[in-house]
Write a protein that holds these residues in place. Structure first.
Motif, mmCIF file in Angstrom:
data_model
loop_
_atom_site.group_PDB
_atom_site.id
_atom_site.type_symbol
_atom_site.label_atom_id
_atom_site.label_comp_id
_atom_site.label_asym_id
_atom_site.label_seq_id
_atom_site.Cartn_x
_atom_site.Cartn_y
_atom_site.Cartn_z
ATOM 1 N N THR A 299 2.694 5.783 1.781
ATOM 2 C CA THR A 299 3.674 6.911 1.568
ATOM 3 C C THR A 299 5.432 6.042 1.572
ATOM 4 O O THR A 299 6.159 6.623 1.240
ATOM 5 N N GLU A 300 5.251 5.066 2.721
ATOM 6 C CA GLU A 300 6.571 4.339 2.758
ATOM 7 C C GLU A 300 6.659 3.061 2.101
ATOM 8 O O GLU A 300 7.731 2.578 2.442
ATOM 9 N N ALA B 155 10.163 0.519 1.695
ATOM 10 C CA ALA B 155 9.836 -0.570 2.416
ATOM 11 C C ALA B 155 10.116 -1.816 1.530
ATOM 12 O O ALA B 155 10.956 -2.928 1.911
#
Length: 345
Positions: free
Chosen positions: A202-203, A207
């Motif tokens: 989800t990140e 990132a």
């Protein structure tokens, strides 16, 4: 009058006696797996739909399959425990990932060594009739009482992406920062001279966009799904790992079937997997074409370059796996993969 009443009662009794015979003839089995009931975006559901259809056709409706997507019967380990204990009362068929199979059979990790396979064909040879696969099925049966039938193809090979430079050799990794899903991936990156750090899916987009990490590895379908092509420039199709899950069937259930029904269930698994392989090959090509159209630069390593990735990346990964899968299983898997690559040329 009495005769007519007797005939009517006899007819009712005959019908009642017939009903259980009909219901007994139809055996229902539950089939559980991860992901939504979406054949277009969940390859495991596509497999389950085809498997259900083929079982019911092959047994002429004597065995029916009820689908439970989205892990409705529990998480990976809960479903495997349920499958092993249910016996004949509520038989279970499970499509399990490594997370489901490995707790009872950690040797399965030996089939996921990076750069084992040069092509889909090689992976298919390996999972259809290699000594590793046949031994795995026998050992799994001894330990669990269940049958390990198929390695279900669920997506394309994992590929490297990054936003710094084109990767054609292990040296091209040096100094880069990669997202690692697990300890094994981080070890692989380190063997190439890169660093790895865990980042949740989800990140991952942010990132990559902000430079927390420079790259990652996933099949083309996941790169497309996560819109990672918007924040990644280079795509290296290095056949890192074959993406698969495993068809596991309750032993008591399968052994209780007639020989004809049992054969139909086993053949349904093979045929459904063949359909998945065809669909995934076509989808993988479409997804790669899509990523290129969106601006990514795709590169397929030469056989010599694949050997270089293999020689640099496998030793550290294999050493890490020894405590999980055992050296004998690892050596057998590597030998069988080498034979499969030669057969697929």
């Amino acid at each position: 009058m009495k005769y007519a009443k007797f005939v009517a009662i006899a007819a009712v009794l005959a019908f009642c006696l017939m009903v259980p015979a009909v219901s007994d003839a139809a055996r229902e089995v539950k089939m559980s797996y991860n992901g939504p009931a979406d054949a277009e975006n969940n390859a495991v559901h596509l497999f389950a739909e085809n498997f259900k259809k083929l079982v019911e056709e092959g047994t002429k409706g004597e065995v029916t399959v009820r689908l439970f997507p989205d892990s409705q019967l529990g998480n990976e380990e809960e479903r495997m425990e349920l499958l092993s204990k249910q016996g004949m009362n509520q038989p279970i068929i499970n499509v399990a990932s490594f997370a489901g199979v490995a707790p009872v059979f950690p040797e399965i990790y030996a089939s996921a060594i990076p750069f084992m396979f040069n092509s889909y064909e090689a992976a298919h040879f390996f999972f259809d009739n290699s000594r590793f696969w046949n031994k795995s099925k026998e050992e799994f049966r001894k330990r669990t009482g269940a049958y390990l039938l198929e390695a279900v193809e669920e997506g394309g090979f994992l590929a490297f992406t990054n936003n710094k430079n084109e990767i054609k050799s292990p040296e091209d990794f040096k100094g880069l920062k990669f997202r690692g899903m697990d300890e094994g991936q981080i070890i692989l990156y380190k063997s190439f001279g890169a660093s790895g750090t865990p980042v949740p899916w989800t990140e991952l987009y942010m990132a990559l966009k902000t430079g927390v990490v420079d790259g990652q590895m996933n099949p083309a379908m996941y790169i497309k799904m996560g819109s990672l092509h918007e924040v990644q420039k280079y795509l290296t199709l290095a056949n890192i790992q074959y993406s698969d899950q495993f068809l596991v069937v309750n032993g008591d259930f399968l052994d209780s079937l007639t020989p004809e029904q049992k054969t139909a269930v086993i053949e349904a698994g093979k045929k459904a997997n063949a359909l998945n392989r065809q669909a995934m090959a076509e989808q993988d090509k479409k997804d790669i074409d899509y990523l290129v159209e969106k601006g990514m630069i795709a590169y397929s390593p030469t056989p010599a370059e694949m050997d270089a990735f293999r020689e640099a990346g496998q030793p550290a990964y294999v050493e890490w796996l020894k405590s999980k899968a055992g050296e004998d299983w690892l050596n057998l898997a590597l030998e069988c993969a080498k034979n499969a690559n030669e057969k697929a040329k």
